[in-house]
Scaffold this motif. Structure first.
Motif, PDB file in Angstrom:
ATOM      1  N   ALA A 325      54.612  43.302  31.823  1.00 51.06           N
ATOM      2  CA  ALA A 325      55.110  44.149  32.870  1.00 51.06           C
ATOM      3  C   ALA A 325      54.063  44.249  34.089  1.00 51.06           C
ATOM      4  CB  ALA A 325      55.265  45.723  32.239  1.00 51.06           C
ATOM      5  N   TYR A 326      52.531  44.060  33.544  1.00 47.44           N
ATOM      6  CA  TYR A 326      51.691  44.336  34.742  1.00 47.44           C
ATOM      7  C   TYR A 326      51.242  42.879  35.270  1.00 47.44           C
ATOM      8  CZ  TYR A 326      47.934  43.814  31.073  1.00 47.44           C
ATOM      9  OH  TYR A 326      47.119  43.483  30.008  1.00 47.44           O
ATOM     10  N   SER A 327      51.776  41.807  34.587  1.00 50.04           N
ATOM     11  CA  SER A 327      51.100  40.519  34.893  1.00 50.04           C
ATOM     12  C   SER A 327      51.406  40.274  36.599  1.00 50.04           C
ATOM     13  CB  SER A 327      51.854  39.349  33.998  1.00 50.04           C
ATOM     14  OG  SER A 327      53.189  39.271  34.391  1.00 50.04           O
ATOM     15  N   HIS A 328      52.256  40.601  37.028  1.00 52.98           N
ATOM     16  CA  HIS A 328      52.831  40.460  38.243  1.00 52.98           C
ATOM     17  C   HIS A 328      51.941  41.014  39.493  1.00 52.98           C
ATOM     18  CE1 HIS A 328      54.693  44.220  37.998  1.00 52.98           C
ATOM     19  NE2 HIS A 328      54.817  44.506  39.198  1.00 52.98           N
ATOM     20  N   ILE A 329      51.133  42.208  39.051  1.00 49.67           N
ATOM     21  CA  ILE A 329      50.274  42.789  40.069  1.00 49.67           C
ATOM     22  C   ILE A 329      48.751  42.128  39.866  1.00 49.67           C
ATOM     23  CG2 ILE A 329      51.598  44.880  40.261  1.00 49.67           C
ATOM     24  CD1 ILE A 329      49.611  46.086  38.347  1.00 49.67           C
ATOM     25  N   LEU A 330      48.436  41.221  38.942  1.00 50.25           N
ATOM     26  CA  LEU A 330      47.205  40.615  38.830  1.00 50.25           C
ATOM     27  C   LEU A 330      46.832  39.747  40.059  1.00 50.25           C
ATOM     28  CD1 LEU A 330      47.299  39.821  35.031  1.00 50.25           C
ATOM     29  CD2 LEU A 330      46.175  41.843  36.005  1.00 50.25           C
ATOM     30  N   PRO A 331      45.753  39.736  40.569  1.00 49.26           N
ATOM     31  CA  PRO A 331      45.130  38.841  41.440  1.00 49.26           C
ATOM     32  C   PRO A 331      45.282  37.431  40.715  1.00 49.26           C
ATOM     33  CG  PRO A 331      43.287  40.129  40.667  1.00 49.26           C
ATOM     34  CD  PRO A 331      44.562  40.598  40.190  1.00 49.26           C
ATOM     35  N   ASP A 332      44.827  36.402  41.469  1.00 51.27           N
ATOM     36  CA  ASP A 332      45.140  35.002  41.035  1.00 51.27           C
ATOM     37  C   ASP A 332      44.042  34.683  39.923  1.00 51.27           C
ATOM     38  OD1 ASP A 332      47.395  34.454  42.514  1.00 51.27           O
ATOM     39  OD2 ASP A 332      46.314  33.537  44.268  1.00 51.27           O
ATOM     40  N   CYS A 392      33.888  49.458  37.426  1.00 50.06           N
ATOM     41  CA  CYS A 392      33.056  48.991  38.297  1.00 50.06           C
ATOM     42  C   CYS A 392      33.901  48.662  39.255  1.00 50.06           C
ATOM     43  CB  CYS A 392      31.899  47.987  37.618  1.00 50.06           C
ATOM     44  SG  CYS A 392      31.086  47.209  38.930  1.00 50.06           S
ATOM     45  N   GLU A 393      33.240  49.075  40.600  1.00 49.52           N
ATOM     46  CA  GLU A 393      33.888  48.826  41.736  1.00 49.52           C
ATOM     47  C   GLU A 393      34.232  47.501  42.069  1.00 49.52           C
ATOM     48  OE1 GLU A 393      31.683  50.790  44.655  1.00 49.52           O
ATOM     49  OE2 GLU A 393      30.061  49.098  44.483  1.00 49.52           O
ATOM     50  N   ASP A 394      33.489  46.357  41.298  1.00 52.43           N
ATOM     51  CA  ASP A 394      33.494  44.990  41.759  1.00 52.43           C
ATOM     52  C   ASP A 394      34.815  44.317  40.803  1.00 52.43           C
ATOM     53  OD1 ASP A 394      31.451  45.104  43.266  1.00 52.43           O
ATOM     54  OD2 ASP A 394      30.097  44.557  41.937  1.00 52.43           O
ATOM     55  N   PHE A 395      35.358  44.979  39.966  1.00 50.75           N
ATOM     56  CA  PHE A 395      36.530  44.364  38.919  1.00 50.75           C
ATOM     57  C   PHE A 395      37.538  44.294  40.029  1.00 50.75           C
ATOM     58  CE2 PHE A 395      40.001  45.076  36.108  1.00 50.75           C
ATOM     59  CZ  PHE A 395      39.827  43.977  35.366  1.00 50.75           C
ATOM     60  N   SER A 396      38.192  42.940  39.940  1.00 51.54           N
ATOM     61  CA  SER A 396      39.370  42.850  40.720  1.00 51.54           C
ATOM     62  C   SER A 396      40.565  43.044  40.171  1.00 51.54           C
ATOM     63  CB  SER A 396      39.417  41.315  40.939  1.00 51.54           C
ATOM     64  OG  SER A 396      39.503  40.689  39.721  1.00 51.54           O
ATOM     65  N   GLY A 397      40.821  43.778  39.161  1.00 53.36           N
ATOM     66  CA  GLY A 397      42.182  44.169  38.723  1.00 53.36           C
ATOM     67  C   GLY A 397      42.273  45.646  38.448  1.00 53.36           C
ATOM     68  N   ILE A 398      41.761  46.493  39.589  1.00 60.61           N
ATOM     69  CA  ILE A 398      41.898  47.962  39.279  1.00 60.61           C
ATOM     70  C   ILE A 398      43.430  48.155  39.605  1.00 60.61           C
ATOM     71  CG2 ILE A 398      41.200  50.009  40.699  1.00 60.61           C
ATOM     72  CD1 ILE A 398      38.411  48.950  41.117  1.00 60.61           C
ATOM     73  N   ASP A 399      44.199  47.686  40.184  1.00 59.69           N
ATOM     74  CA  ASP A 399      45.347  47.801  40.354  1.00 59.69           C
ATOM     75  C   ASP A 399      46.070  47.832  39.074  1.00 59.69           C
ATOM     76  OD1 ASP A 399      45.404  48.245  43.171  1.00 59.69           O
ATOM     77  OD2 ASP A 399      46.105  46.434  43.840  1.00 59.69           O
ATOM     78  N   MET A 400      45.824  46.987  38.250  1.00 58.40           N
ATOM     79  CA  MET A 400      46.513  46.771  36.970  1.00 58.40           C
ATOM     80  C   MET A 400      46.031  48.084  36.133  1.00 58.40           C
ATOM     81  SD  MET A 400      45.122  44.459  33.899  1.00 58.40           S
ATOM     82  CE  MET A 400      43.466  45.146  33.988  1.00 58.40           C
ATOM     83  N   LEU A 401      44.742  48.649  36.362  1.00 59.10           N
ATOM     84  CA  LEU A 401      44.499  50.073  35.745  1.00 59.10           C
ATOM     85  C   LEU A 401      45.295  51.102  36.083  1.00 59.10           C
ATOM     86  CD1 LEU A 401      40.566  49.720  35.478  1.00 59.10           C
ATOM     87  CD2 LEU A 401      42.287  49.195  33.570  1.00 59.10           C
ATOM     88  N   TYR A 402      45.512  50.973  37.373  1.00 61.48           N
ATOM     89  CA  TYR A 402      46.379  52.302  37.735  1.00 61.48           C
ATOM     90  C   TYR A 402      47.966  52.018  37.397  1.00 61.48           C
ATOM     91  CZ  TYR A 402      43.114  53.740  41.193  1.00 61.48           C
ATOM     92  OH  TYR A 402      41.834  54.543  41.949  1.00 61.48           O
ATOM     93  N   ASP A 403      48.463  50.690  37.248  1.00 60.26           N
ATOM     94  CA  ASP A 403      49.706  50.716  36.896  1.00 60.26           C
ATOM     95  C   ASP A 403      49.785  51.158  35.281  1.00 60.26           C
ATOM     96  OD1 ASP A 403      52.395  49.067  37.060  1.00 60.26           O
ATOM     97  OD2 ASP A 403      51.799  48.458  35.119  1.00 60.26           O
ATOM     98  N   ILE A 404      48.816  50.653  34.486  1.00 59.62           N
ATOM     99  CA  ILE A 404      48.618  51.056  33.092  1.00 59.62           C
ATOM    100  C   ILE A 404      48.628  52.595  32.803  1.00 59.62           C
ATOM    101  CG2 ILE A 404      47.187  51.375  30.981  1.00 59.62           C
ATOM    102  CD1 ILE A 404      46.413  48.269  31.719  1.00 59.62           C
ATOM    103  N   THR A 405      47.828  53.252  33.917  1.00 59.72           N
ATOM    104  CA  THR A 405      47.708  54.794  33.647  1.00 59.72           C
ATOM    105  C   THR A 405      49.125  55.461  34.191  1.00 59.72           C
ATOM    106  OG1 THR A 405      46.741  55.079  35.679  1.00 59.72           O
ATOM    107  CG2 THR A 405      44.992  54.955  33.617  1.00 59.72           C
TER     108      THR A 405
END
Length: 540
Positions: A325-332, A392-405
């Motif tokens: 479900a969250y794979s589509h919002i992950l960066p490349d 950490c702010e450098d992590f590129s998958g923060i949008d994934m965390l918002y989707d999960i929460t």
């Protein structure tokens, strides 16, 4: 453009241009004869293979020296300074027959054949207490290693012996499943005793105190912390290339002190390649890109938390994650992770994830809301309040965390925030244990499943985690002779961690080597951040 010297004379500039033109006109049509250029962020700390661990030093040493065996980019291990080797059936004895055409070369015109004694001396240095090598713990499987290290046994009893001038034998205390991989590390590269003694305590600290038995030798090493024109110049080792062809004429490494300009330098053709963890669709479409999954990001918990010390609560959260479900919002640069060990890890030349598929390791349960409710009830918890995922702010998958929460909020009625902090603040919070949930990135300094799984007995995230059977599986995994037995033990260790829900894998992270399209056949080792240029070609 970067430069090595400040040109002060028009005549001198003309001479340089004429020499460059002559070299260019002689360049072969097969891509040989080119000088490759690359940035490195920091000055190498030390080019002593038995001592140094930093990425920049490993990069230079890998291009300068050659061990008994080497790892190909796909993970296969093949002879290098050895022309052949054999292992005993019990896995306790490895015998290497050296090539007899390898010689030591240095800027100072030192020349001497590479012999078995050079490997014996290197390993005695590792276990010499005076050396204080950071690699000594990696090779404790060698016979009498612990006794030599603590001074109770003579160094000559160490299980690394020269049977004759060109035969070196390793005798182990116990079978070590991935022993050949240990021999690909820089620490296992030879050390010439005569050159070491001639360096008078400066071994590996300057260009005239570094000897090469590999594809390139160190011609110049210039570093001044108060100057911005720092560099390392390497040139093709003629004695090596006579027998094992080296395509480039040389390598120029620019010591920049800052990797943020690598993309700009690459785009302006100042350098031929750079390493990055960030995907760039436009740039990548115009370049040659090598990539591999080398990290695994996942959720870890404060196991003293009144909420997450309960395994059933952690399990309910783990089973609520629908990775599809969250794979589509992950960066490349990120892909969903169902396991702990990423696909970049290889075992005897095969991807671990090809041997042990991960899809069944982390299972989504559509009834996770009921699991969550039952877990809270059994733990005597009415609701979970004030939880945040520290990242950490450098992590590129923060949008994934918002989707999960967001999904936790709507499906489990669990309100969890995301706390984004700087790298320094993140490190401080992890060290102090000041988090409830955190996004952890697991990695390894080498292509080693053992090192990856050892995170669960060594990393700060897991100080409060104890699983004796896991420790047994991790330790015994390397004491195997067969691929099947070793893989089964790694698989058992991975399953044990996932089954305890102390680490919930979310995504694998890629790292990239980006090269200009005229370059070919660069060998990229993502775990060490190393590029080997011996076979590299440039087609102008």
């Amino acid at each position: 453009m970067k430069k090595f010297v400040r040109v002060r004379s028009a005549v001198f500039l003309i001479v340089i241009l004429l020499i460059s033109a002559a070299v260019s006109s002689c360049k072969e049509d097969d891509g040989a004869g080119y000088t490759f250029k690359m940035n490195i962020e920091n000055n190498p700390r030390n080019l002593d293979p038995q001592m140094t661990e930093d990425r920049e030093s490993v990069m230079i040493i890998t291009n300068m020296m050659e061990g008994l065996v080497k790892e190909l980019p796909g993970g296969a291990i093949v002879p290098a300074a050895a022309e052949s080797f054999e292992m005993s059936e019990d896995g306790l004895t490895y015998t290497f027959h050296l090539r007899q055409d390898r010689e030591w070369t240095s800027q100072a015109d030192f020349s001497k054949p590479v012999t078995a004694d050079d490997f014996v001396f290197a390993f005695r240095r590792i276990f010499d207490p005076a050396t204080n090598s950071p690699y000594r713990g990696d090779y404790m499987c060698i016979l009498n290693a612990s006794g030599v290290l603590n001074g109770s046994k003579d160094p000559e009893l160490l299980g690394v012996r020269a049977s004759d001038e060109y035969t070196v034998r390793f005798i182990l205390e116990y079978p070590y499943y991935d022993f050949l991989s240990l021999l690909t590390k820089t620490a296992a590269m030879p050390c010439c005793r005569e050159f070491f003694e001639l360096s008078k305590g400066r071994y590996g600290m300057a260009a005239d105190a570094a000897a090469s038995n590999g594809a390139f030798y160190l011609k110049e090493w210039n570093f001044d912390p108060y100057w911005d024109n720092n560099y390392i110049i390497m040139r093709r080792n003629a004695s090596y290339s006579e027998n094992s062809r080296v395509y480039p004429y040389g390598l120029n490494f620019f010591i920049t002190g800052d990797s943020s300009n690598d993309r700009a330098d690459f785009s302006s053709v100042d350098i031929n390649c750079f390493i990055t963890g960030e995907a760039d669709e436009r740039l990548f479409s115009e370049s040659v890109v090598y990539s591999e999954n080398i990290k695994t990001a996942g959720l870890v918990f404060d196991l003293d938390s009144p909420y997450f010390k309960n395994k059933a609560v952690r399990e309910a959260l783990a089973k609520s994650l629908n990775r599809d479900a969250y794979s589509h919002i992950l960066p490349d640069n990120l892909t969903p992770a169902f396991g702990i060990i990423p696909s970049g890890i290889t075992l005897q030349g095969k991807s671990y994830r090809d041997i042990v598929p991960d899809r069944t390791l982390s299972v989504y349960d559509a009834g996770s809301a009921e699991l969550w409710e039952n877990a809270l009830r059994s733990a005597g918890i009415e609701s979970v309040d004030g939880a945040k995922i520290t990242v950490c702010e450098d992590f590129s998958g923060i949008d994934m965390l918002y989707d999960i929460t967001d999904r936790w909020r709507s499906e489990l009625l669990f309100n969890c925030g995301v706390e984004i902090v700087s790298q320094n603040e993140y490190d401080s919070k992890i060290e102090a244990g000041e988090y409830v949930i955190a996004l952890a990135e697991l990695d390894s300094e080498h292509n080693s499943a053992f090192e990856f799984m050892s995170a669960f007995t060594e990393r700060e995230y897991f100080r409060k985690y104890s699983n004796p059977s896991l420790v047994a599986d991790i330790n015994s995994s390397m004491m195997s002779v067969s691929l099947t037995d070793g893989t089964e033990r790694f698989s058992a260790a991975e399953s044990a961690v996932i089954g305890d829900y102390v680490f919930i894998p979310l995504c694998y992270e890629k790292e990239y080597l980006v090269c200009d399209k005229k370059s070919a056949d660069l060998a990229y080792y993502p775990f060490t951040g190393t590029v080997w240029f011996g076979d590299a070609k440039y087609f102008s």
